[in-house]
Design a protein around this motif. Structure first.
Motif, mmCIF file in Angstrom:
data_model
loop_
_atom_site.group_PDB
_atom_site.id
_atom_site.type_symbol
_atom_site.label_atom_id
_atom_site.label_comp_id
_atom_site.label_asym_id
_atom_site.label_seq_id
_atom_site.Cartn_x
_atom_site.Cartn_y
_atom_site.Cartn_z
ATOM 1 N N PRO A 278 3.879 -17.249 -24.618
ATOM 2 C CA PRO A 278 4.834 -18.105 -25.434
ATOM 3 C C PRO A 278 6.180 -17.577 -25.711
ATOM 4 C CG PRO A 278 2.268 -18.341 -25.875
ATOM 5 C CD PRO A 278 2.820 -16.926 -25.199
ATOM 6 N N THR B 219 9.458 -23.930 -26.531
ATOM 7 C CA THR B 219 7.997 -23.894 -25.876
ATOM 8 C C THR B 219 6.909 -24.392 -26.856
ATOM 9 O OG1 THR B 219 8.752 -21.370 -25.979
ATOM 10 C CG2 THR B 219 6.729 -21.943 -26.070
ATOM 11 N N PHE B 220 7.452 -24.894 -28.426
ATOM 12 C CA PHE B 220 6.381 -25.483 -29.036
ATOM 13 C C PHE B 220 6.654 -27.242 -29.441
ATOM 14 C CE2 PHE B 220 6.571 -20.837 -29.883
ATOM 15 C CZ PHE B 220 4.994 -20.333 -29.830
ATOM 16 N N GLY C 88 3.479 -25.739 -34.508
ATOM 17 C CA GLY C 88 3.457 -26.652 -33.023
ATOM 18 C C GLY C 88 2.434 -25.603 -32.607
ATOM 19 N N PHE C 89 2.481 -25.999 -31.272
ATOM 20 C CA PHE C 89 1.458 -25.690 -29.845
ATOM 21 C C PHE C 89 2.112 -25.732 -28.991
ATOM 22 C CE2 PHE C 89 0.733 -30.296 -29.284
ATOM 23 C CZ PHE C 89 0.500 -29.671 -28.197
ATOM 24 N N ALA C 90 1.337 -23.987 -28.264
ATOM 25 C CA ALA C 90 1.758 -23.493 -27.017
ATOM 26 C C ALA C 90 0.536 -23.918 -25.875
ATOM 27 C CB ALA C 90 3.060 -22.307 -26.936
ATOM 28 N N VAL D 64 -0.471 -21.446 -31.380
ATOM 29 C CA VAL D 64 -0.134 -22.120 -32.384
ATOM 30 C C VAL D 64 1.169 -21.455 -32.847
ATOM 31 C CG1 VAL D 64 -0.066 -23.799 -34.442
ATOM 32 C CG2 VAL D 64 -1.572 -23.589 -32.698
ATOM 33 N N ARG D 65 2.863 -22.067 -33.513
ATOM 34 C CA ARG D 65 3.328 -21.093 -34.336
ATOM 35 C C ARG D 65 3.784 -22.078 -35.463
ATOM 36 N NH1 ARG D 65 9.133 -22.106 -32.745
ATOM 37 N NH2 ARG D 65 9.108 -24.093 -33.219
ATOM 38 N N TRP E 189 -2.558 -32.337 -28.890
ATOM 39 C CA TRP E 189 -2.525 -31.033 -28.143
ATOM 40 C C TRP E 189 -4.012 -30.991 -27.041
ATOM 41 C CZ3 TRP E 189 -7.654 -28.601 -28.102
ATOM 42 C CH2 TRP E 189 -7.849 -27.416 -27.839
#
Length: 327
Positions: free
Chosen positions: A124, A188-189, A222-224, A229-230, A315
């Protein structure tokens, strides 16, 4: 074990500073691996099994960057190449089959990232790490006794704050989650932006840099894929924080977990307190999640979802497509 699309993903399995002069064992998806630093400090990764009699290499020693097997002393150097078979004497020919198969490993954000197969995805990307106005704070790698799928579901969920995090920042009054829209947050996210009212008492005041007991936070989460998760947090006084959380599956119900923080304020004075506060938040999550057996169901309709679960639902949809590309 047969190949899986998850074999091509990157997993954070250690902090960079945890791997020093000795072999470092890790497990990913029920398979054992060993990491060590070669002569120039570069990381090397391989299956935790000697090519000779399958001894656990992680029980051996590293001397001048070469990993020595604890059973017969075979030595493996750069890229896992076998450089010594003591029983055969100096100068003996070493069969190609004696070499270890070096696996993909890299370092990013103070973390060691490992890929057990041919990489099909990227680590990520966190642009904040390239911003000189932010300082990075790393924490230790933990092992949680729960499924990585439940951990990601939790990281994407804002509705549990007033109940799980009553000891840190949750407020029982703020139980209704406003309707939010999912969007691509950057390259990315994927996730959502929102504002939330939180407690700002005791240790939380260090996080916010504010003296008010209740404050408004502007956030994004948000997720990758597969398991990162960020969350970004913007305070009204100009302080900004990025919290990156990542998990890696050891087995169906054990997982690695760590988080990395970036802040744009004076972390020299408050960094340890901020890390300790976030550790306590994570401990509250861990205490809850370790009560749940097995993996989170990915079957359509198996779980009851409401509007606040949209991020987790998306997700799960994308993760299901990743692990079952033909379904």
């Amino acid at each position: 074990m047969g190949s899986s699309p998850l074999d091509g993903c990157w997993y954070a399995v250690a902090t960079s500073d945890a791997i020093g002069g000795q072999p470092y064992p890790v497990e990913v998806r029920d398979q054992a691996y060993v990491l060590w630093r070669g002569p120039d400090g570069t990381l090397i990764a391989a299956a935790d099994q000697c090519t000779h009699r399958e001894a656990k290499l992680s029980l051996g020693t590293v001397i001048d960057g070469c990993l020595h097997c604890p059973y017969h002393g075979w030595a493996f150097g750069d890229q896992g190449r076998c450089v010594s078979v003591p029983s055969s004497g100096p100068g003996a020919t070493i069969a190609p089959a004696a070499h270890l198969f070096a696996l993909s490993v890299t370092e990013r954000y103070g973390l060691v990232w490992f890929c057990p197969g041919e990489p099909t995805q990227s680590v990520p990307h966190l642009g904040v790490d390239e911003d000189s106005s932010f300082t990075r704070l790393n924490t230790s790698m933990e092992v949680w006794n729960c499924s990585v799928t439940r951990m990601i579901d939790n990281m994407l969920d804002v509705a549990h704050f007033p109940y799980t995090h009553t000891g840190t920042f949750g407020r029982e009054q703020e139980q209704t989650v406003p309707n939010f829209t999912l969007e691509q947050l950057d390259d990315t996210f994927y996730g959502y932006t929102y504002s939330v009212t939180v407690n700002n008492e005791a240790e939380a005041k260090v996080m916010s840099g504010s003296g008010d007991d209740i404050i408004q936070l502007h956030m994004s989460t948000g997720f990758a894929l597969p398991f990162s998760v960020r969350s970004t947090m913007s305070y009204e006084n100009g302080i900004e924080q990025t919290l990156f959380m990542t998990a890696s599956p050891i087995s169906a119900d054990r997982s690695y977990f760590t988080f990395v923080l970036w802040r744009n304020d004076d972390v020299a004075a408050t960094g340890q307190q901020i890390v300790d506060f976030e550790r306590e938040v994570a401990r509250e999550d861990r205490q809850m999640l370790e009560q749940f057996p097995g993996e989170l169901s990915l079957d359509r309709g198996a779980l009851v979802d409401v509007q606040s679960d949209k991020a987790s639902l998306e997700w799960r949809r994308r993760y299901s497509a990743l692990i079952n590309p033909t379904s």
